[in-house]
Design an enzyme around this catalytic site. Structure first.
Site, PDB file in Angstrom:
ATOM      1  N   ASP A 133      -1.910  -6.123   6.018  1.00  0.00           N
ATOM      2  CA  ASP A 133      -1.601  -6.454   4.624  1.00  0.00           C
ATOM      3  C   ASP A 133      -1.311  -7.945   4.542  1.00  0.00           C
ATOM      4  OD1 ASP A 133      -1.174  -3.543   3.357  1.00  0.00           O
ATOM      5  OD2 ASP A 133      -0.298  -3.595   5.368  1.00  0.00           O
TER       6      ASP A 133
ATOM      7  N   ASP B 278       2.818   4.754   5.097  1.00  0.00           N
ATOM      8  CA  ASP B 278       2.664   4.215   6.448  1.00  0.00           C
ATOM      9  C   ASP B 278       2.598   2.684   6.447  1.00  0.00           C
ATOM     10  OD1 ASP B 278       0.228   4.434   5.147  1.00  0.00           O
ATOM     11  OD2 ASP B 278      -0.771   5.563   6.719  1.00  0.00           O
ATOM     12  N   HIS B 279       2.535   2.080   5.261  1.00  0.00           N
ATOM     13  CA  HIS B 279       2.620   0.624   5.114  1.00  0.00           C
ATOM     14  C   HIS B 279       4.004   0.245   4.599  1.00  0.00           C
ATOM     15  CE1 HIS B 279      -1.860  -0.302   5.103  1.00  0.00           C
ATOM     16  NE2 HIS B 279      -1.858   1.015   4.974  1.00  0.00           N
TER      17      HIS B 279
ATOM     18  N   ASN C 195       0.870  -1.172   0.000  1.00  0.00           N
ATOM     19  CA  ASN C 195       0.000   0.000   0.000  1.00  0.00           C
ATOM     20  C   ASN C 195       0.908   1.223   0.000  1.00  0.00           C
ATOM     21  OD1 ASN C 195      -1.418   2.327   0.958  1.00  0.00           O
ATOM     22  ND2 ASN C 195      -3.047   1.028   1.748  1.00  0.00           N
TER      23      ASN C 195
ATOM     24  N   GLU D 127      -3.983   1.892  -2.839  1.00  0.00           N
ATOM     25  CA  GLU D 127      -4.130   3.294  -2.459  1.00  0.00           C
ATOM     26  C   GLU D 127      -3.277   4.200  -3.347  1.00  0.00           C
ATOM     27  OE1 GLU D 127      -5.113   5.656   1.668  1.00  0.00           O
ATOM     28  OE2 GLU D 127      -4.024   3.764   1.800  1.00  0.00           O
TER      29      GLU D 127
ATOM     30  N   ASN E 220      -7.241  -4.344   5.556  1.00  0.00           N
ATOM     31  CA  ASN E 220      -7.798  -3.539   6.641  1.00  0.00           C
ATOM     32  C   ASN E 220      -8.476  -4.406   7.696  1.00  0.00           C
ATOM     33  OD1 ASN E 220      -7.246  -0.685   6.499  1.00  0.00           O
ATOM     34  ND2 ASN E 220      -8.343  -0.664   4.539  1.00  0.00           N
TER      35      ASN E 220
ATOM     36  N   ASP F 123      -4.119  -4.878   0.956  1.00  0.00           N
ATOM     37  CA  ASP F 123      -4.428  -4.255   2.232  1.00  0.00           C
ATOM     38  C   ASP F 123      -5.863  -4.643   2.565  1.00  0.00           C
ATOM     39  OD1 ASP F 123      -5.074  -2.670   4.360  1.00  0.00           O
ATOM     40  OD2 ASP F 123      -4.568  -0.766   3.399  1.00  0.00           O
TER      41      ASP F 123
END
Length: 255
Positions: free
Chosen positions: A216, A245-246, A7, A34, A147, A145
């Site tokens: 993930d 941030d991933h 991501n 994303e 989530n 991802d």
């Protein structure tokens, strides 16, 4: 063949970091999430040796598949809800021998809004799609991802996330129903140790403290799981300046 999911949290903002990682790590297939753009810039990625296919969306969402071999796109949206136009799913056949999907599952927060039922419906549709693909009895990797923190062990502070959609019992149950079709969580099959995270918030020195989440995932069909050689998390991109941030999660198949 090394398959990774990443991501990137805005492909335009992270392009330099992405290309540096592609050149350093050399994965054969990469599923991106994303993108946050309608039009993904592809020249630098192609110069690094990759074919590119993507579906974009302005400001939000967007998924892509990069591969050193040919990419034959099969689906550009997740079937099952015709009015859903969010760019969250891309499915393709790589080199005629491995099927992959790049998945950006809805976040679902706040849970007291329509966003959470949408997440659960999306997961039910993904399960239906996966069931159909598994019936083909071919190597398959559902990468992305999700989530979802599948267990409390996938979250650094379960109490703090008790009301978060990522850790809701309904989210975890839907993820288990997906696994129960016969899919294998690649990272857990190879390295089921604690605190193996793929996401760290930008705040509170989360990366330094390893206050992360494992959201993930690479889910493998039985035919792909039989070929699984290795899997891991590559923290290097997260440690760069202005990172996503991933960070990538990857697996290696003997295919």
């Amino acid at each position: 063949m090394r398959i990774a999911s990443f991501n990137v949290n805005s492909v335009k903002a992270r392009m330099a970091n992405l290309v540096d990682w592609l050149r350093a790590a050399g994965p054969d297939v990469v599923c991106l999430q994303e993108l946050k753009t309608i039009e993904m810039p592809t020249e630098e990625v192609e110069d690094a040796g990759y074919n590119v296919r993507y579906v974009g969306q302005k400001t939000y969402n967007g998924v892509a598949i990069l591969a050193k071999e040919s990419i034959e796109v099969e689906e550009e949206r997740l079937p099952g809800e015709a009015e859903d136009e969010q760019a969250r799913y891309l499915q393709a056949l790589i080199g005629g021998r491995l099927r992959v999907a790049s998945i950006y599952l809805p976040n679902g927060n706040p849970i007291d809004t329509e966003k959470f039922p949408y997440k659960l419906r999306w997961m039910a549709r993904l399960r239906d799609q996966a069931a159909g693909l598994l019936a083909l009895e071919e190597p398959l990797v559902l990468a992305g991802d999700y989530n979802v923190c599948p267990t409390d062990g996938d979250c650094y502070d379960p109490a703090a996330f008790r009301d978060d959609a990522l850790c809701q019992p309904e989210s975890r149950s839907a993820f288990r129903r997906l696994l129960n079709l016969g899919l294998t969580d690649a990272l857990m099959a190879i390295d089921p140790g604690p605190r193996r995270y793929t996401y760290w918030d930008y705040q509170g020195r989360a990366l330094e403290r390893n206050n992360g989440l494992r959201i993930d995932h690479l889910l493998l069909s039985p035919q792909a799981a039989d070929l699984l050689v290795d899997a891991g998390v590559d923290r290097a991109p997260r440690e760069k300046e202005k990172p996503s941030d991933h960070t990538p999660v990857w697996c290696e198949l003997d295919i």
